[in-house]
Design an enzyme around this catalytic site. Sequence first.
Site, short mmCIF file in Angstrom:
data_model
loop_
_atom_site.label_atom_id
_atom_site.label_comp_id
_atom_site.label_asym_id
_atom_site.label_seq_id
_atom_site.Cartn_x
_atom_site.Cartn_y
_atom_site.Cartn_z
N ASN A 1 0.60 -1.27 0.06
CA ASN A 1 -0.06 0.19 0.10
C ASN A 1 0.17 1.18 -0.15
O ASN A 1 0.85 2.98 -1.01
CB ASN A 1 -0.81 0.12 1.56
CG ASN A 1 -1.52 1.07 2.01
OD1 ASN A 1 -2.58 1.63 0.82
ND2 ASN A 1 -0.65 1.84 1.93
N SER B 1 -3.86 2.74 -8.60
CA SER B 1 -4.44 3.63 -8.85
C SER B 1 -4.37 4.00 -10.47
O SER B 1 -4.51 3.57 -11.13
CB SER B 1 -3.84 5.09 -9.01
OG SER B 1 -4.17 6.38 -9.42
N TYR C 1 3.97 9.49 -10.85
CA TYR C 1 3.14 8.95 -10.07
C TYR C 1 2.61 8.14 -11.18
O TYR C 1 1.90 6.07 -10.68
CB TYR C 1 1.96 9.72 -9.35
CG TYR C 1 0.94 8.82 -8.85
CD1 TYR C 1 1.64 8.43 -7.04
CD2 TYR C 1 -0.59 8.25 -8.55
CE1 TYR C 1 0.31 8.01 -6.41
CE2 TYR C 1 -1.01 7.78 -7.78
CZ TYR C 1 -1.30 7.44 -7.28
OH TYR C 1 -1.40 6.68 -5.79
#
Length: 227
Positions: free
Chosen positions: A84, A136, A151
């Site tokens: 995570n 994501s 990211y």
Amino acid sequence: MKRTALVTGANRGIGRAIAEALADRPDVQLIVAARRQADSERVVSELGEGLRAVALELSDPLRVAADARRIEDEFGDIDILVNNAGVLHPGSALEVDIAQVSESVAVNALAPLALSQVFGPGMRQRGWGRIVNVSSGWGSFSEGLDGPAAYAISKATLNAVTLSTAQALGRSVKVNAVCPGWVRTRMGGQAAARSPEEGAQTAVWLATLPSDGPTGGFWRDRRLIEW
């Protein structure tokens, strides 16, 4: 039979919510991991007795692997791994510092791979394991990699790690990626639509899949989404 679960970045946000949900399960023994030992110990003190706390610095994949072997030596087999922990740097591909891209890939993708390389073979040998990579939609090619460049690049890499690891470990070890959605965390901001508990739900489901559950998928709200 109790399964031992390790959750990284479990000191706040989605990771904390995942840890809380797993700690409530009588069939799970939880190990809380954070960058600093004091942070993981604080979570353990707040969630109750019987939990364990470890420090994991994820920016150096070689150190990650060594720390993972140390954790296995100290606490025994890891059956459930929830990757995570993550970092988020702003900026487009032309603006972001290369060092920030390197850190993002190391923490968000290579550290999960290193942990899977240490814990995955034992899962396969025992015939049971669950690896959940918190990814994501910003790392999805089908959704346009529509996010800060470092990211998006790192989460796209994590998705590739997920599929490759699933293929290597076989059907008995369920390896999946999850998009938790836009969640009210330090990273997501307070305007986000979902609570950390809502963001954690699919990850917890994937961490506790039955033996006939899926592997090698990318999930949001328990539904497959495109890579």
